[in-house]
Design an enzyme around this catalytic site. Structure first.
Site, PDB file in Angstrom:
ATOM      1  N   CYS A  13       0.868  -1.177   0.000  1.00 16.96           N
ATOM      2  CA  CYS A  13       0.000   0.000   0.000  1.00 16.96           C
ATOM      3  C   CYS A  13       0.908   1.230   0.000  1.00 16.96           C
ATOM      4  O   CYS A  13       2.129   1.088  -0.013  1.00 16.96           O
ATOM      5  CB  CYS A  13      -1.006  -0.006   1.154  1.00 16.96           C
ATOM      6  SG  CYS A  13      -0.322   0.143   2.806  1.00 16.96           S
ATOM      7  N   CYS A  87      -2.011   1.286  -4.169  1.00 14.63           N
ATOM      8  CA  CYS A  87      -0.713   1.914  -4.438  1.00 14.63           C
ATOM      9  C   CYS A  87      -0.622   2.403  -5.880  1.00 14.63           C
ATOM     10  O   CYS A  87       0.421   2.884  -6.307  1.00 14.63           O
ATOM     11  CB  CYS A  87       0.440   0.983  -4.103  1.00 14.63           C
ATOM     12  SG  CYS A  87       0.632  -0.441  -5.173  1.00 14.63           S
ATOM     13  N   CYS A  91       3.630   0.086  -8.142  1.00 13.57           N
ATOM     14  CA  CYS A  91       4.125  -1.279  -7.990  1.00 13.57           C
ATOM     15  C   CYS A  91       4.681  -1.777  -9.316  1.00 13.57           C
ATOM     16  O   CYS A  91       3.970  -1.808 -10.315  1.00 13.57           O
ATOM     17  CB  CYS A  91       2.990  -2.181  -7.514  1.00 13.57           C
ATOM     18  SG  CYS A  91       3.560  -3.811  -7.024  1.00 13.57           S
TER      19      CYS A  91
END
Length: 139
Positions: A13, A87, A91
């Site tokens: 996150c 997120c 990522c």
């Protein structure tokens, strides 16, 4: 004959201070050594959210010694399953990894009353993940 590989799960996150910390703690608590567990954040906070620490303590899981960690490509590469929790595009994507995006409210800025339902939703999803991985949850 070697033992089967232990699956590795990474929870990501933004701040690695609430959702991903709670998810990692639940998975560690329920799976023990049957799963390798990591968590990280794309912009880690300085400390874990105190309301998340309190909410987890209510269910017998201690987060007080955890520290937010920065997300690295190496952590993603070392994981079989990458579970993102808001997120965004931070990522890194690597071929051969299983990616899941769990839409969960952000506990940041919420009191314990706001964090409890998030904690309970995470616990339910972790139990589902264990079932998918064919791993028996510990009592």
């Amino acid at each position: 004959m070697s033992a089967p590989a232990v699956p590795s799960v990474l929870f990501v996150c933004v701040h690695n201070a609430g959702r991903s910390q709670m998810a990692a703690a639940f998975l560690t608590h329920l799976a023990g050594d049957a799963v390798e567990v990591r968590s990280a954040g794309s912009a880690p906070a300085d400390t874990v959210n105190p309301a998340a620490v309190r909410a987890m303590a209510e269910v017998g899981i201690d987060l007080s010694d955890q520290k937010p960690k920065v997300l690295t490509p190496k952590a993603v590469q070392a994981s079989d399953v990458v579970i993102t929790m808001g997120c965004g595009d931070a990522c890194p994507i690597f071929p051969g990894k299983r990616y899941l995006d769990w839409i969960l409210d952000d506990p940041a800025g919420q009191g314990i009353e706001g964090v409890r339902p998030i904690r309970d939703e995470i616990a339910q999803r972790i139990r589902g993940l264990l079932a998918e991985l064919a791993i028996q949850a510990r009592p």
